[in-house]
Motif scaffolding. Structure first.
Motif, PDB file in Angstrom:
ATOM      1  N   ASP A  47      47.615  34.906  37.596  1.00  0.00           N
ATOM      2  CA  ASP A  47      46.179  35.050  37.865  1.00  0.00           C
ATOM      3  C   ASP A  47      45.986  35.525  39.289  1.00  0.00           C
ATOM      4  O   ASP A  47      46.754  35.137  40.180  1.00  0.00           O
ATOM      5  N   ILE A  48      44.951  36.303  39.503  1.00  0.00           N
ATOM      6  CA  ILE A  48      44.539  36.676  40.854  1.00  0.00           C
ATOM      7  C   ILE A  48      43.058  36.341  40.971  1.00  0.00           C
ATOM      8  O   ILE A  48      42.227  36.921  40.270  1.00  0.00           O
ATOM      9  N   ASP A  49      42.728  35.384  41.830  1.00  0.00           N
ATOM     10  CA  ASP A  49      41.338  35.033  42.101  1.00  0.00           C
ATOM     11  C   ASP A  49      40.825  35.903  43.244  1.00  0.00           C
ATOM     12  O   ASP A  49      41.603  36.416  44.047  1.00  0.00           O
ATOM     13  N   ASN A  50      39.517  36.035  43.323  1.00  0.00           N
ATOM     14  CA  ASN A  50      38.866  36.793  44.405  1.00  0.00           C
ATOM     15  C   ASN A  50      39.420  38.209  44.531  1.00  0.00           C
ATOM     16  O   ASN A  50      39.794  38.641  45.622  1.00  0.00           O
ATOM     17  N   VAL A  51      39.482  38.918  43.422  1.00  0.00           N
ATOM     18  CA  VAL A  51      39.986  40.287  43.412  1.00  0.00           C
ATOM     19  C   VAL A  51      39.087  41.164  44.273  1.00  0.00           C
ATOM     20  O   VAL A  51      37.864  41.140  44.136  1.00  0.00           O
ATOM     21  N   GLN A  52      39.706  41.922  45.166  1.00  0.00           N
ATOM     22  CA  GLN A  52      38.958  42.816  46.038  1.00  0.00           C
ATOM     23  C   GLN A  52      39.080  44.269  45.604  1.00  0.00           C
ATOM     24  O   GLN A  52      38.242  45.085  45.951  1.00  0.00           O
ATOM     25  N   ASP A  53      40.118  44.588  44.849  1.00  0.00           N
ATOM     26  CA  ASP A  53      40.369  45.970  44.461  1.00  0.00           C
ATOM     27  C   ASP A  53      41.203  45.971  43.190  1.00  0.00           C
ATOM     28  O   ASP A  53      42.113  45.147  43.044  1.00  0.00           O
ATOM     29  N   ILE A  54      40.917  46.886  42.293  1.00  0.00           N
ATOM     30  CA  ILE A  54      41.660  46.986  41.033  1.00  0.00           C
ATOM     31  C   ILE A  54      43.150  47.218  41.282  1.00  0.00           C
ATOM     32  O   ILE A  54      43.992  46.850  40.467  1.00  0.00           O
ATOM     33  N   GLU A  55      43.489  47.790  42.424  1.00  0.00           N
ATOM     34  CA  GLU A  55      44.904  48.037  42.755  1.00  0.00           C
ATOM     35  C   GLU A  55      45.695  46.742  42.868  1.00  0.00           C
ATOM     36  O   GLU A  55      46.890  46.731  42.586  1.00  0.00           O
ATOM     37  N   GLN A  56      45.041  45.640  43.251  1.00  0.00           N
ATOM     38  CA  GLN A  56      45.728  44.339  43.290  1.00  0.00           C
ATOM     39  C   GLN A  56      46.231  43.971  41.891  1.00  0.00           C
ATOM     40  O   GLN A  56      47.352  43.505  41.726  1.00  0.00           O
TER      41      GLN A  56
END
Length: 127
Positions: A47-56
């Motif tokens: 999981d990735i919370d607080n996504v800032q960019d789709i590249e993440q």
């Protein structure tokens, strides 16, 4: 804190049915197809919370050799992505979008039953 531009881009992806992002993304040589207002079901590995960019999300998918990525809006301008090692099926979901690998579901995208998804519950084709 995510930039306003990134947050608006993700918001429009999830809710406005605009062609903001391409219907296909590539991670390495694999094509991932977009399904708006859908959630991929399968084996979650990250999981990735607080996504800032789709590249993440794309980079995490590359690291885990994933078959699917779910994007969820969890607040007004807050987003999360889930990385799936395999995808079994798709289900309608408000506030969600899914990218799934074209070769991940039985039948592939071009053929098979149920719009190319094979029968629900059939998982990833193993090589």
């Amino acid at each position: 804190m995510p930039s306003t531009t990134s947050a608006l881009l993700l918001f429009s992806l999830l809710f406005l049915d605009l062609a903001v992002l391409p219907h296909a993304q590539y991670v390495g040589a694999r094509a991932y197809l977009l399904q708006q207002k859908m959630e991929c079901k399968g084996g979650k590995v990250y999981d990735i919370d607080n996504v800032q960019d789709i590249e993440q999300c794309k980079e995490a998918c590359r690291q885990f050799d994933c078959d699917g990525v779910n994007l969820f809006q969890v607040g007004e301008f807050a987003f999360k992505c889930e990385i799936l090692s395999y995808v079994t099926n798709l289900q309608p979901a408000s506030g969600a979008a899914c990218y799934y690998a074209q070769d991940a579901l039985n039948g592939g995208f071009n053929g098979g039953f149920n719009g190319g998804f094979g029968y629900p519950g059939f998982g990833k084709k193993r090589k």
